[in-house]
Scaffold this motif. Structure first.
Motif, PDB file in Angstrom:
ATOM      1  N   TYR A  63      58.111  44.560  96.343  1.00  0.00           N
ATOM      2  CA  TYR A  63      59.106  45.450  96.444  1.00  0.00           C
ATOM      3  C   TYR A  63      58.866  46.587  97.472  1.00  0.00           C
ATOM      4  N   VAL A  64      59.684  47.210  98.229  1.00  0.00           N
ATOM      5  CA  VAL A  64      59.339  48.051  99.008  1.00  0.00           C
ATOM      6  C   VAL A  64      60.593  49.353  98.497  1.00  0.00           C
ATOM      7  N   GLN A  65      59.896  50.364  98.059  1.00  0.00           N
ATOM      8  CA  GLN A  65      61.167  51.648  97.622  1.00  0.00           C
ATOM      9  C   GLN A  65      60.840  52.518  98.810  1.00  0.00           C
ATOM     10  N   ARG A  66      62.309  52.925  99.083  1.00  0.00           N
ATOM     11  CA  ARG A  66      62.310  53.928 100.169  1.00  0.00           C
ATOM     12  C   ARG A  66      62.537  55.379  99.551  1.00  0.00           C
ATOM     13  N   ASN A  67      62.236  56.126 100.301  1.00  0.00           N
ATOM     14  CA  ASN A  67      62.519  57.650  99.884  1.00  0.00           C
ATOM     15  C   ASN A  67      64.051  57.769  99.676  1.00  0.00           C
ATOM     16  N   VAL A  68      64.658  58.487  98.720  1.00  0.00           N
ATOM     17  CA  VAL A  68      66.254  58.517  98.750  1.00  0.00           C
ATOM     18  C   VAL A  68      66.450  59.916  99.288  1.00  0.00           C
ATOM     19  N   ILE A  69      65.299  60.946  99.543  1.00  0.00           N
ATOM     20  CA  ILE A  69      65.510  62.231  99.924  1.00  0.00           C
ATOM     21  C   ILE A  69      64.175  62.692 100.681  1.00  0.00           C
ATOM     22  N   ASP A  70      64.271  63.573 101.512  1.00  0.00           N
ATOM     23  CA  ASP A  70      63.021  63.809 102.147  1.00  0.00           C
ATOM     24  C   ASP A  70      62.002  64.593 100.812  1.00  0.00           C
ATOM     25  N   SER A  71      60.968  64.189 101.111  1.00  0.00           N
ATOM     26  CA  SER A  71      59.992  64.382 100.075  1.00  0.00           C
ATOM     27  C   SER A  71      58.402  64.431 100.586  1.00  0.00           C
ATOM     28  N   PRO A  72      57.556  65.026  99.750  1.00  0.00           N
ATOM     29  CA  PRO A  72      56.336  65.172 100.349  1.00  0.00           C
ATOM     30  C   PRO A  72      55.525  63.709 100.936  1.00  0.00           C
ATOM     31  N   GLY A  73      56.304  62.592 100.324  1.00  0.00           N
ATOM     32  CA  GLY A  73      55.750  61.518 100.849  1.00  0.00           C
ATOM     33  C   GLY A  73      56.253  60.954 102.180  1.00  0.00           C
ATOM     34  N   GLY A  74      57.427  61.645 102.440  1.00  0.00           N
ATOM     35  CA  GLY A  74      58.122  61.265 103.871  1.00  0.00           C
ATOM     36  C   GLY A  74      59.430  61.611 103.858  1.00  0.00           C
ATOM     37  N   LYS A  75      60.159  61.382 105.317  1.00  0.00           N
ATOM     38  CA  LYS A  75      61.436  61.607 105.219  1.00  0.00           C
ATOM     39  C   LYS A  75      62.313  60.451 104.497  1.00  0.00           C
ATOM     40  N   GLU A  76      63.771  60.976 104.251  1.00  0.00           N
ATOM     41  CA  GLU A  76      64.692  59.751 103.763  1.00  0.00           C
ATOM     42  C   GLU A  76      64.564  58.832 104.364  1.00  0.00           C
ATOM     43  N   GLY A  77      64.726  57.624 103.847  1.00  0.00           N
ATOM     44  CA  GLY A  77      64.518  56.245 104.423  1.00  0.00           C
ATOM     45  C   GLY A  77      63.207  55.747 104.615  1.00  0.00           C
ATOM     46  N   SER A  78      62.201  56.645 104.782  1.00  0.00           N
ATOM     47  CA  SER A  78      60.835  56.009 105.090  1.00  0.00           C
ATOM     48  C   SER A  78      60.113  55.550 103.807  1.00  0.00           C
ATOM     49  N   VAL A  79      59.237  54.691 103.668  1.00  0.00           N
ATOM     50  CA  VAL A  79      58.533  54.002 102.609  1.00  0.00           C
ATOM     51  C   VAL A  79      57.923  55.090 101.720  1.00  0.00           C
ATOM     52  N   LEU A  80      58.358  55.059 100.466  1.00  0.00           N
ATOM     53  CA  LEU A  80      57.984  55.723  99.570  1.00  0.00           C
ATOM     54  C   LEU A  80      56.786  54.857  98.483  1.00  0.00           C
ATOM     55  N   LEU A  81      57.084  53.804  98.195  1.00  0.00           N
ATOM     56  CA  LEU A  81      56.188  52.954  97.189  1.00  0.00           C
ATOM     57  C   LEU A  81      56.222  51.617  97.667  1.00  0.00           C
ATOM     58  N   VAL A  82      55.408  50.731  97.592  1.00  0.00           N
ATOM     59  CA  VAL A  82      55.163  49.222  97.700  1.00  0.00           C
ATOM     60  C   VAL A  82      54.559  48.674  96.644  1.00  0.00           C
ATOM     61  N   GLY A  83      55.484  47.894  95.958  1.00  0.00           N
ATOM     62  CA  GLY A  83      54.725  47.205  94.904  1.00  0.00           C
ATOM     63  C   GLY A  83      54.420  45.726  95.242  1.00  0.00           C
ATOM     64  N   PHE A  84      53.382  45.348  95.154  1.00  0.00           N
ATOM     65  CA  PHE A  84      52.556  44.251  95.174  1.00  0.00           C
ATOM     66  C   PHE A  84      51.549  43.603  94.432  1.00  0.00           C
ATOM     67  N   THR A  85      51.529  42.262  94.448  1.00  0.00           N
ATOM     68  CA  THR A  85      50.585  41.509  93.634  1.00  0.00           C
ATOM     69  C   THR A  85      49.406  41.025  94.382  1.00  0.00           C
ATOM     70  N   LEU A  86      48.262  41.126  93.926  1.00  0.00           N
ATOM     71  CA  LEU A  86      47.106  40.880  94.601  1.00  0.00           C
ATOM     72  C   LEU A  86      46.389  39.855  93.785  1.00  0.00           C
ATOM     73  N   ALA A  87      46.157  38.494  94.034  1.00  0.00           N
ATOM     74  CA  ALA A  87      45.679  37.392  93.224  1.00  0.00           C
ATOM     75  C   ALA A  87      46.048  37.730  91.834  1.00  0.00           C
ATOM     76  N   GLY A  88      47.382  37.872  91.667  1.00  0.00           N
ATOM     77  CA  GLY A  88      47.967  37.903  90.340  1.00  0.00           C
ATOM     78  C   GLY A  88      48.167  39.146  89.675  1.00  0.00           C
ATOM     79  N   GLN A  89      47.264  40.099  89.955  1.00  0.00           N
ATOM     80  CA  GLN A  89      47.378  41.472  89.351  1.00  0.00           C
ATOM     81  C   GLN A  89      48.290  42.598  90.387  1.00  0.00           C
ATOM     82  N   THR A  90      48.993  43.202  89.620  1.00  0.00           N
ATOM     83  CA  THR A  90      50.036  43.893  90.157  1.00  0.00           C
ATOM     84  C   THR A  90      49.312  45.496  90.766  1.00  0.00           C
ATOM     85  N   TYR A  91      49.918  46.050  91.625  1.00  0.00           N
ATOM     86  CA  TYR A  91      49.524  47.227  92.235  1.00  0.00           C
ATOM     87  C   TYR A  91      50.792  48.021  92.886  1.00  0.00           C
TER      88      TYR A  91
END
Length: 159
Positions: free
Chosen positions: A32-60
């Motif tokens: 999944y890709v979670q976008r910023n719902v408001i402006d935050s220290p991680g970026g402007k509203e709509g920019s990528v905040l968090l990416v969930g990914f699986t690497l060789a079966g392990q979640t990160y």
């Protein structure tokens, strides 16, 4: 999702890094890709905040946290490689824009440390014949990228 998920902190490169990492190994994907719902220290509203990914079966998770905090060798991802071809392929991919360190360690282009380790290393180092194990350890300590043939030669006493 795993109960415990390592979260890697980036400064605007979370999605790029996650896409690179999932390209390295089978059983890997962007979840999944979670976008910023408001402006935050991680970026402007709509920019990528968090990416969930699986690497060789392990979640990160890859977080665009805002400030630039550097990764250290205190945390690394270790990849168990079945043969020299896998060691070489991963080494080549991670060294592109990265920095080889020593003893199978490499820092990727994002500063994250990896250990590219052939499966046979644990067998060599755990051998009850401590002289064999010591020869392998000494040989490994002189390497940057690990070379299975040279490690095997040390194990066999032919180094």
């Amino acid at each position: 999702m795993s109960k415990i998920t390592p979260c890697l902190w980036f400064n605007g490169q979370a999605e790029e890094a996650a896409r690179f990492y999932v390209s390295l190994l089978p059983d890997s994907r962007i979840d999944y890709v979670q976008r910023n719902v408001i402006d935050s220290p991680g970026g402007k509203e709509g920019s990528v905040l968090l990416v969930g990914f699986t690497l060789a079966g392990q979640t990160y998770q890859a977080l665009n946290g805002g400030s630039n905090f550097e990764f250290t060798h205190a945390i690394s991802l270790s990849i168990d490689c079945k043969d020299q071809a896998e060691v070489d392929r991963l080494w080549d991919r991670l060294s592109d824009g990265g920095e080889p360190v020593a003893c199978g360690w490499i820092k990727d282009r994002y500063g994250l440390s990896w250990q590219i380790v052939p499966s046979v290393m644990l067998k060599f180092l755990a051998d009850p014949d401590r002289e064999k194990a010591a020869r392998v350890m000494k040989t490994m300590m002189d390497m940057v990228k690990l070379d299975i043939a040279a490690l095997q030669a040390a194990y066999d006493g032919h180094a």
